[in-house]
Scaffold this motif. Structure first.
Motif, mmCIF file in Angstrom:
data_model
loop_
_atom_site.group_PDB
_atom_site.id
_atom_site.type_symbol
_atom_site.label_atom_id
_atom_site.label_comp_id
_atom_site.label_asym_id
_atom_site.label_seq_id
_atom_site.Cartn_x
_atom_site.Cartn_y
_atom_site.Cartn_z
ATOM 1 N N LEU A 29 0.813 -1.217 0.000
ATOM 2 C CA LEU A 29 0.000 0.000 0.000
ATOM 3 C C LEU A 29 0.844 1.264 0.000
ATOM 4 C CD1 LEU A 29 -2.740 -1.123 2.551
ATOM 5 C CD2 LEU A 29 -2.830 -1.200 0.055
ATOM 6 N N THR A 30 2.145 1.127 -0.271
ATOM 7 C CA THR A 30 3.025 2.293 -0.319
ATOM 8 C C THR A 30 2.517 3.282 -1.365
ATOM 9 O OG1 THR A 30 4.901 0.890 0.259
ATOM 10 C CG2 THR A 30 5.394 3.063 -0.643
ATOM 11 N N GLY A 31 2.434 4.553 -0.989
ATOM 12 C CA GLY A 31 1.997 5.581 -1.924
ATOM 13 C C GLY A 31 0.497 5.683 -2.083
ATOM 14 N N LEU A 32 -0.245 4.945 -1.269
ATOM 15 C CA LEU A 32 -1.699 4.961 -1.359
ATOM 16 C C LEU A 32 -2.305 5.390 -0.029
ATOM 17 C CD1 LEU A 32 -2.255 1.536 -3.178
ATOM 18 C CD2 LEU A 32 -2.052 3.800 -4.230
ATOM 19 N N ASP A 33 -3.420 6.102 -0.099
ATOM 20 C CA ASP A 33 -4.239 6.359 1.076
ATOM 21 C C ASP A 33 -5.311 5.283 1.137
ATOM 22 O OD1 ASP A 33 -2.999 8.593 2.137
ATOM 23 O OD2 ASP A 33 -4.082 9.967 0.820
ATOM 24 N N THR A 34 -5.775 4.965 2.342
ATOM 25 C CA THR A 34 -6.749 3.890 2.484
ATOM 26 C C THR A 34 -7.831 4.235 3.495
ATOM 27 O OG1 THR A 34 -5.466 2.763 4.210
ATOM 28 C CG2 THR A 34 -5.038 2.114 1.918
ATOM 29 N N GLN A 35 -8.955 3.573 3.330
ATOM 30 C CA GLN A 35 -10.066 3.636 4.285
ATOM 31 C C GLN A 35 -10.486 2.196 4.573
ATOM 32 O OE1 GLN A 35 -12.077 6.203 5.864
ATOM 33 N NE2 GLN A 35 -12.813 4.363 6.894
ATOM 34 N N ASP A 36 -10.338 1.762 5.826
ATOM 35 C CA ASP A 36 -10.790 0.423 6.189
ATOM 36 C C ASP A 36 -12.300 0.346 6.085
ATOM 37 O OD1 ASP A 36 -8.151 -0.052 6.718
ATOM 38 O OD2 ASP A 36 -8.417 -0.515 8.853
ATOM 39 N N LEU A 37 -12.801 -0.752 5.501
ATOM 40 C CA LEU A 37 -14.235 -0.924 5.343
ATOM 41 C C LEU A 37 -14.791 -2.091 6.157
ATOM 42 C CD1 LEU A 37 -14.596 -0.352 1.480
ATOM 43 C CD2 LEU A 37 -14.828 1.326 3.322
ATOM 44 N N LEU A 38 -14.123 -3.243 6.093
ATOM 45 C CA LEU A 38 -14.705 -4.443 6.688
ATOM 46 C C LEU A 38 -13.598 -5.437 7.014
ATOM 47 C CD1 LEU A 38 -17.333 -6.139 7.261
ATOM 48 C CD2 LEU A 38 -17.116 -6.977 4.900
ATOM 49 N N THR A 39 -13.600 -5.965 8.233
ATOM 50 C CA THR A 39 -12.657 -7.014 8.624
ATOM 51 C C THR A 39 -13.421 -8.324 8.757
ATOM 52 O OG1 THR A 39 -11.186 -5.475 9.765
ATOM 53 C CG2 THR A 39 -11.021 -7.790 10.376
ATOM 54 N N GLU A 40 -12.890 -9.371 8.116
ATOM 55 C CA GLU A 40 -13.572 -10.656 8.085
ATOM 56 C C GLU A 40 -12.636 -11.789 8.497
ATOM 57 O OE1 GLU A 40 -16.283 -11.245 4.536
ATOM 58 O OE2 GLU A 40 -14.865 -9.787 3.709
ATOM 59 N N THR A 41 -13.212 -12.808 9.121
ATOM 60 C CA THR A 41 -12.491 -14.057 9.300
ATOM 61 C C THR A 41 -12.431 -14.768 7.945
ATOM 62 O OG1 THR A 41 -14.539 -15.180 9.894
ATOM 63 C CG2 THR A 41 -13.194 -14.284 11.698
#
Length: 285
Positions: free
Chosen positions: A154-166
């Motif tokens: 993810l270097t050089g990218l902005d992110t928004q966490d949406l969903l964490t799943e098993t």
């Protein structure tokens, strides 16, 4: 401080990748003498040797290896800037979103609906890829992508966490583990796994997989098994089962976009995605 021209970086990168002046010159569509002079002038300006020249071979110095790495970054950024500029000037502007088939955690329909309700929303073009979706962002071919941590860079990218799943093991109903209520990663020893685009052949990997339908079909044919986010359960065929994997690391669906992006349409899309994800996970306050 010395500044570098894009032309110089193009010349040097060709020589550094080919490690042969003749081949580099042919690749650039020029003759060898002016290319050699250009590299020598670059070395004089920087005050360091970039190449070790021998009678039979050319090798990178430590400084040359650094410049090659930095040159690739600069040239990729320049190409991406050109593509983004061209796309921004289109008469039919739209937002390009790269997704992995079946890899949206079930959120995408609601995200698209929420985004279209935003003022100034653009049409969304969906690009499906099992390959390196983050690369399409860096190359300026897409505005945003749905990715899964922890795997991509993810270097050089902005992110928004949406969903964490098993994660679940997806197998045929006739598989030896199909009757289990839970499994561990050790239970998968010797089982062929999907080979995603860009993964080298060999090892424990089966055929290369390019879309979700192909993946599920190959699993049903007992050609492979796969460990996938739990939201995949809703898309399984009747001849497949999903078993929880106790020690598989949870996977987080993230929306990613290039750092320093300034598009109001992209910002609206991020807001819509975050709001939908918060509501879906019960974190909408």
């Amino acid at each position: 401080m010395e500044s570098l021209e894009v032309r110089e970086l193009v010349y040097f990168t060709a020589v550094a990748e080919e490690l042969h002046f003749g081949r580099a010159a042919a690749r650039l569509g020029m003759t060898q003498p002016p290319l050699s002079r250009a590299i020598q002038q670059l070395e004089r300006r920087l005050g360091v040797a970039l190449l070790q020249r021998g009678s039979r071979r050319v090798a990178l110095t430590e400084a040359g290896a650094v410049l090659l790495r930095e040159s690739r970054t600069v040239l990729d950024a320049a190409s991406a800037a050109a593509r983004r500029t061209q796309r921004a000037g289109r008469t039919d502007p739209h937002l390009v979103l790269v997704i992995k088939p079946g890899g949206d955690g079930g959120l995408l329909p609601a995200i698209l609906d929420a985004y279209q309700a935003e003022p100034g929303a653009l049409p969304v073009e969906l690009v499906c890829s099992f390959g390196e979706r983050e690369t399409l962002l860096r190359e300026g071919r897409a505005d945003a992508a749905l990715l899964h941590r922890p795997h991509p860079d993810l270097t050089g990218l902005d992110t928004q966490d949406l969903l964490t799943e098993t994660q679940l093991l997806v197998i045929p109903r006739s598989h030896r583990l199909a009757g289990r209520t839970r499994v561990s990663l050790n239970d998968l020893a010797g089982e062929p796994l999907p080979r995603w685009p860009g993964t080298p052949e060999g090892g424990s990997h089966g055929p290369e997989v390019h879309d979700l339908g192909q993946l599920l079909h190959l699993i049903a044919l007992r050609r492979m098994v796969a460990v996938l986010p739990s939201s995949i359960r809703n898309q399984l065929r009747d001849d497949l089962v999903a078993v929880p994997v106790d020690d598989a690391e949870p996977t987080t669906l993230v929306l990613a976009w290039p750092e320093r992006a300034t598009s109001p349409a992209l910002a609206a899309f991020v807001r819509a995605a975050a709001a939908v994800a918060a509501k879906a996970t019960g974190h909408d306050g």
